[in-house]
Design a protein around this motif. Structure first.
Motif, short mmCIF file in Angstrom:
data_model
loop_
_atom_site.label_atom_id
_atom_site.label_comp_id
_atom_site.label_asym_id
_atom_site.label_seq_id
_atom_site.Cartn_x
_atom_site.Cartn_y
_atom_site.Cartn_z
N GLU A 59 0.82 -1.22 0.00
CA GLU A 59 0.00 0.00 0.00
C GLU A 59 0.86 1.27 0.00
O GLU A 59 0.46 2.29 -0.54
CB GLU A 59 -0.97 -0.01 1.19
CG GLU A 59 -2.08 -1.03 1.04
CD GLU A 59 -3.02 -0.71 -0.11
OE1 GLU A 59 -3.92 0.13 0.07
OE2 GLU A 59 -2.84 -1.30 -1.19
N LYS A 103 3.65 1.50 -1.66
CA LYS A 103 3.99 1.62 -3.08
C LYS A 103 2.81 2.16 -3.88
O LYS A 103 2.98 3.01 -4.77
CB LYS A 103 4.43 0.27 -3.64
CG LYS A 103 5.78 -0.19 -3.13
CD LYS A 103 6.16 -1.54 -3.70
CE LYS A 103 7.52 -2.00 -3.20
NZ LYS A 103 7.89 -3.32 -3.74
N ALA A 104 1.60 1.70 -3.56
CA ALA A 104 0.40 2.20 -4.25
C ALA A 104 0.21 3.70 -4.00
O ALA A 104 -0.21 4.44 -4.89
CB ALA A 104 -0.83 1.42 -3.80
N GLN A 153 2.45 5.55 -6.33
CA GLN A 153 1.90 5.56 -7.68
C GLN A 153 0.80 6.63 -7.80
O GLN A 153 0.70 7.32 -8.83
CB GLN A 153 1.38 4.17 -8.04
CG GLN A 153 2.53 3.18 -8.20
CD GLN A 153 2.13 1.73 -8.00
OE1 GLN A 153 0.96 1.39 -7.99
NE2 GLN A 153 3.13 0.88 -7.80
N ASN A 176 -8.00 3.71 0.75
CA ASN A 176 -7.55 3.61 -0.64
C ASN A 176 -6.54 4.71 -0.92
O ASN A 176 -6.87 5.90 -0.84
CB ASN A 176 -8.76 3.74 -1.57
CG ASN A 176 -8.40 3.60 -3.03
OD1 ASN A 176 -7.52 4.28 -3.53
ND2 ASN A 176 -9.10 2.72 -3.71
#
Length: 193
Positions: free
Chosen positions: A22, A24-25, A28, A169
Motif C-alpha cells: 500500500e 507503493k500504491a 503511484q 484507498n
C-alpha cells in the motif's frame, strides 16, 4: 497542480506485506499528480519503501533527518534533497514548513507523535493543511475508536476530529488532498467550563 506532501511512517515494514504494497500504491497515486514526497530521510522500513518506489517512478523525494541520526547510517543516499536539522523538534518544524498536506501511514511512537503534533497545530490554527491517515489493513481502527471516545467524553470537539481524514484507498486519499479546501477549526480552548 503539484503539491508537496509529508508522509509519516514506520522505520519498520511491519509483519504483513500489505503495508509495503500500500505504501507503493500511495507513491503511484503521488506520481499521477507529480507530487513531491517529504519523509524522514530513512532507507529502512516503510520509509525506505516509499523513497525507493517514488525514485523508481521518477518522483522527487525530500528527506529531513536530525544530525544525531546520521551516524546510524540509515539516511537514504539516493534522494534528490536532504535537510539535516539539529533536533527532532526542528526536524518536525522543517517538514511542516515544506508541506502542503500530511499523510500518516502505519508506524510506531514516532509516527503518532508527528501526527498528533500536526493535529494539535491545526486545532490551534497554526496551519490549514489537510491531515490524513491511510488506514491500511484496519491499522488505525483502534486509534479512531479512542479519538471518538475522547469526543464522547468531552475532551475533543467533533469538528476537530472530523479534520482528520481517514481513508483505506491510497488513490482516493491523494485525490482528497489535491482537492482539499480548509475547514473551520473549533477553538475549544476559548470556552470556559
Amino acid at each position: 497542480m503539484s503539491k508537496t506532501i509529508l508522509v509519516y511512517c514506520g522505520s519498520s515494514k511491519g509483519h504483513n506485506p500489505i503495508y509495503e504494497a500500500e505504501a507503493k500504491a500511495l507513491m503511484q497515486a503521488f506520481k499521477k499528480y507529480d507530487c513531491k514526497l517529504i519523509f524522514g530521510a530513512g532507507s529502512v522500513g516503510i520509509m525506505g519503501v516509499l523513497a525507493d518506489e517514488y525514485l523508481r517512478l521518477g518522483g522527487h523525494v525530500i528527506g529531513v533527518i536530525p544530525s544525531f541520526m546520521e551516524p546510524w547510517e540509515v539516511k537514504h543516499k539516493g534522494i534528490q534533497e536532504c535537510y539535516v536539522t539539529e533536533t527532532m523538534h526542528s526536524r518536525k518544524q522543517k517538514m511542516a514548513e515544506l508541506a502542503d498536506g500530511v499523510i500518516a501511514l502505519p508506524g510506531g511512537f514516532g509516527t503518532l507523535d508527528e501526527l498528533f503534533e500536526m493535529l494539535t497545530w491545526k486545532q490551534l490554527d497554526l496551519h490549514q493543511m489537510p491531515i490524513s491517515v491511510l488506514n491500511t489493513n484496519g491499522y488505525y481502527d483502534h486509534l479512531m475508536a479512542q479519538l471518538q471516545h475522547m469526543v464522547d467524553e468531552g475532551f475533543l470537539k467533533s469538528p476537530n476530529l472530523e479534520a482528520l481524514q481517514v481513508e483505506t484507498n491510497p488513490a482516493v486519499l491523494v485525490d482528497y488532498i489535491m482537492g482539499y479546501e480548509p475547514e473551520k477549526m473549533e477553538k475549544k480552548w476559548i470556552y470556559r467550563g
